[in-house]
Design an enzyme around this catalytic site. Structure first.
Site, PDB file in Angstrom:
ATOM      1  N   CYS A 141       0.937  -1.407   0.330  1.00  0.00           N
ATOM      2  CA  CYS A 141      -0.131  -0.121   0.225  1.00  0.00           C
ATOM      3  C   CYS A 141       0.853   1.185  -0.183  1.00  0.00           C
ATOM      4  CB  CYS A 141      -1.198  -0.213   1.481  1.00  0.00           C
ATOM      5  SG  CYS A 141      -1.718   1.235   1.399  1.00  0.00           S
ATOM      6  N   PRO A 142       0.652   2.632  -1.294  1.00  0.00           N
ATOM      7  CA  PRO A 142       1.089   3.169  -0.697  1.00  0.00           C
ATOM      8  C   PRO A 142       1.227   4.032   0.136  1.00  0.00           C
ATOM      9  CG  PRO A 142       0.006   3.033  -2.959  1.00  0.00           C
ATOM     10  CD  PRO A 142       0.258   1.930  -2.037  1.00  0.00           C
TER      11      PRO A 142
END
Length: 443
Positions: free
Chosen positions: A182-183
């Site tokens: 997840c950025p």
């Protein structure tokens, strides 16, 4: 079949220097550590600041321009409660964000050497000057609840990934029950932080709904108190309009993400599995039923991390030179295989066959000629190994020729004098061995 590259020896000097280092200081992944290894983040940890800003900024605007005004419209501390709930809920949301982003997601420690293939007997057959290659199957099959599941070999971590494990190309680690990277939180989502990730997304959705609802409540209070239309009421509170638009868009994003992960949890899937395997077309070996699937995520204890990032790196033992034809001892099975140095097999041949045989190998046109002057340019470890091996064979390059372009490998006077000091039996043994070799040559 996948050909595993031969392992390289670690530098003894680097091993001794790493005795005072800790795991997080010598970590081979792309992670970033804070507070001396107490927190581990992904390489894109900077995006975490943007996520915090997107949460804190609208809540601050809500408390200053909406909740504070509602305190004047409600009595009995109801207005203060509206603001308190917003602040506490935001702090709770940020704590879940930190628990998701700053902990080990389930990283599997990588091996220092590739595993040995099954049925490997410790012997390799290869020609002179060739590197023996260990062949490992690229894919294996294991059974999970009676259903065959394929597991793959990881080139980077040098291990067979357990079921539901995948290698994250961003963090450069194999992660158990890998869901996705997840950025927005700057971390992989895996076995040890998926629960907190879902709770973070779900609480963010509730926070957006809370701010959205009370902004409309404030607009309705203005309409009722001033007996005006909704458009004029919106003009008098532009902050509420901005928050309504912002939270409405955010709700579609985090709300949709919450609904998607509710579906994944109910079917016991990960994001990676859902996009890659499509369990709706075949049986899911991990599905235990809706109730048991939710219990697995929320009611089971989180396993301990397999990595102690603050642990001191042990010193690597310096292995003594082997007396025979070489070979390294496998860390897994303890079986000897051919010695591999710097990615190629040593060209000195079998040192146990006698000095004259070694001299014949060096002087042969079919072998690589090793010049005395070139030995000074190689690393000290290789040069020491060559000296010790040549001494054991009973021959020595001419000491007076160091630094000259000479290919002669005659017995030096120093070696002959040393043999005379040791005793006649050793010298006679060497002479008889040499004589036998000369007779074999003549025949």
């Amino acid at each position: 079949m996948y050909v595993v590259p031969p392992p390289q020896r670690s530098d003894p000097g680097a091993g001794s220097a790493s005795g005072d280092s800790r795991v997080y200081q010598t970590w081979k992944g792309s992670n970033i550590f804070f507070l001396q290894g107490r927190f581990i983040f992904g390489p894109d940890v900077r995006s975490l600041g943007l996520t915090i800003l997107l949460i804190v900024a609208p809540v601050t605007i809500f408390c200053v321009f909406v909740a504070r005004r509602l305190m004047d419209h409600y009595s009995d501390h109801l207005g203060e409660l509206i603001m308190a709930v917003a602040v506490v809920f935001t702090v709770y949301d940020l704590m879940l964000l930190l628990l998701t982003s700053g902990r080990d997601p389930g990283i599997i420690p990588r091996n220092t050497h590739p595993p040995e293939p099954e049925g490997f007997d410790g012997s390799t057959e290869s020609g002179a000057g060739q590197t023996p290659q260990l062949r490992l199957p690229r894919i294996k099959e294991v059974e999970v609840n009676g259903i065959p599941v394929k597991i793959k070999y990881c080139d980077t971590c040098m291990l067979y990934r357990p079921p539901r494990c995948s290698h994250c190309s961003i963090c450069n680690n194999c992660v158990e029950r890998f869901d996705h990277h997840c950025p927005w939180v700057g971390q992989c989502i895996g076995l040890r932080n998926y629960r907190f990730f879902f709770m973070f997304v779900f609480s963010t959705t509730l926070l957006c709904i809370y701010v959205f609802a009370f902004c409309w409540v404030y607009v309705r209070r203005i309409m009722g108190s001033e007996d005006t239309t909704i458009w004029r009421a919106m003009i008098k509170t532009p902050a509420s309009i901005v928050l309504i638009v912002y939270t409405f868009i955010s709700m579609w994003f985090v709300g949709g993400l919450t609904a998607f992960h509710l579906y994944l949890i109910s079917t016991n899937q990960t994001t990676y599995e859902n996009f890659r395997y499509r369990y709706d077309r075949r049986a899911n070996p991990y599905n235990k039923g809706v109730a048991d699937n939710f219990k697995e995520i929320f009611c089971t204890s989180i396993p301990e991390s397999k990595n102690d990032f603050r642990e001191k790196v042990p010193r690597e033992p310096v292995l003594p030179p082997r007396p025979g034809g070489g070979g390294f001892m496998s860390p897994n099975m303890g079986k000897a295989v051919d010695d591999i140095e710097m990615g190629r097999k040593t060209v000195w041949g079998d040192m146990g066959a006698g000095g004259d045989h070694f001299e014949g190998q060096i002087n042969s046109n079919e072998r690589q000629n090793v010049k005395d002057g070139e030995l000074g340019e190689v690393s000290p470890d290789i040069r020491t190994t060559v000296d010790e091996t040549v001494d054991r064979a009973g021959i020595h390059p001419r000491r007076s020729s160091w630094g000259r372009k000479s290919g002669s490998w005659e017995m030096s006077p120093e070696v002959l004098a040393l043999a005379a000091r040791v005793g006649e039996p050793n010298l006679m043994g060497g002479s008889s061995s040499s004589g036998l070799t000369n007779e074999n040559r003549q025949t």
